[in-house]
Design an enzyme around this catalytic site. Sequence first.
Site, PDB file in Angstrom:
ATOM      1  NE  ARG A 165      24.377 -22.543   6.749  1.00  0.00           N
ATOM      2  CZ  ARG A 165      24.900 -21.711   7.663  1.00  0.00           C
ATOM      3  NH1 ARG A 165      26.202 -21.472   7.679  1.00  0.00           N
ATOM      4  NH2 ARG A 165      24.138 -21.127   8.561  1.00  0.00           N
ATOM      5  CB  SER A 239      17.690 -23.681   5.814  1.00  0.00           C
ATOM      6  OG  SER A 239      17.368 -23.279   7.114  1.00  0.00           O
ATOM      7  CD  GLU A 335      21.680 -24.245   4.102  1.00  0.00           C
ATOM      8  OE1 GLU A 335      21.902 -25.024   5.047  1.00  0.00           O
ATOM      9  OE2 GLU A 335      21.173 -23.120   4.261  1.00  0.00           O
TER      10      GLU A 335
END
Length: 339
Positions: A165, A239, A335
């Site tokens: 990510r 998420s 995230e």
Amino acid sequence: MTQIQQNIPLRQYNTLGIDTVARYFAAFSSVNELSELIENNPNTGIAPLILGGGSNILFKNHMNGLVLKNDIPGLNIVKEDADHVYVKAGAGEVWHKFVQYCLQQNWAGVENLSLIPGCVGASPMQNIGAYGVEIKEVFEELEAFHVNDKTVQVFRAADCAFGYRESVFKGKYRNQFVILNVTYRLNKKPTFNTSYGAIGQELERMGVQDLSIQAVSQAVINIRTSKLPDPAKIGNAGSFFKNPSVDAAFYEQLKKAYPHLVGYPNADGTVKLAAGWLIEQSGWKGYRRGDAGVHEKQALVLVNYGNATGQDIYDLSEDVMKSVHSKFGVELEREVNVV
């Protein structure tokens, strides 16, 4: 020229539904419009914030600078060979629309990434991933506009420094480039990835006899819709936390204390843990504080039940992170991008 508007509410531009305001706002559909807008930035002391689908952002405060919505369109084949098709997609294209386009043409590689919210431009920035696949596996190159130099530069995979990510656009080059388009290398012959998560079980439940990229995509869609809330109904950014990685020795210690702990080995010898499981075991699943909460079906997702502020969501995330660290000794990382 596209007009710069003032005092524009951003609630409709972020999937968490945070009710914040941009002091200056405009949308652009081409590199020329982008260049003009940056040239005419009313607040040169603050770097412009580029918005795509707004599905991975948490607004903690009102935005005093210029907010620019990336609406660059386009889906075009740029080249083709015996094994691959190379498709250039405008950064403003909706990601799932791009996935559906590939499925209709029978081009493989992104079916596991079905129904991920957001736009094409965010895909390399975040190195988006799901169910055993990451964007770096189908990435060919991108074009990005340098905010200060007003030049367009080409980035290949090695230039992007893709991580979990992560990319140079979130770190080293943060706020320096605006992604204009992304070229993906798609496969004419599929290599199916069905071992991650519950894809195999879902395909079996669906009664799939002949495996196809369309079936894999539908299985992913079924799983995502069963576990993740629809942002149109309840504010969320998918998420909220990354899955943390720990060294193998520490993983073995945790496994002895918590036999149900699941770990996925990484190539570097570390082990990736499921952040959602850690959060759930820490007692947060279904927790609600005012209009900020932890989703009742997936503890990895923080939600806005209506009128939570960005600070409310941020404070809740802080408490979740401290709680997981206290119980497991594991550091969670967000995230989402906090601005």
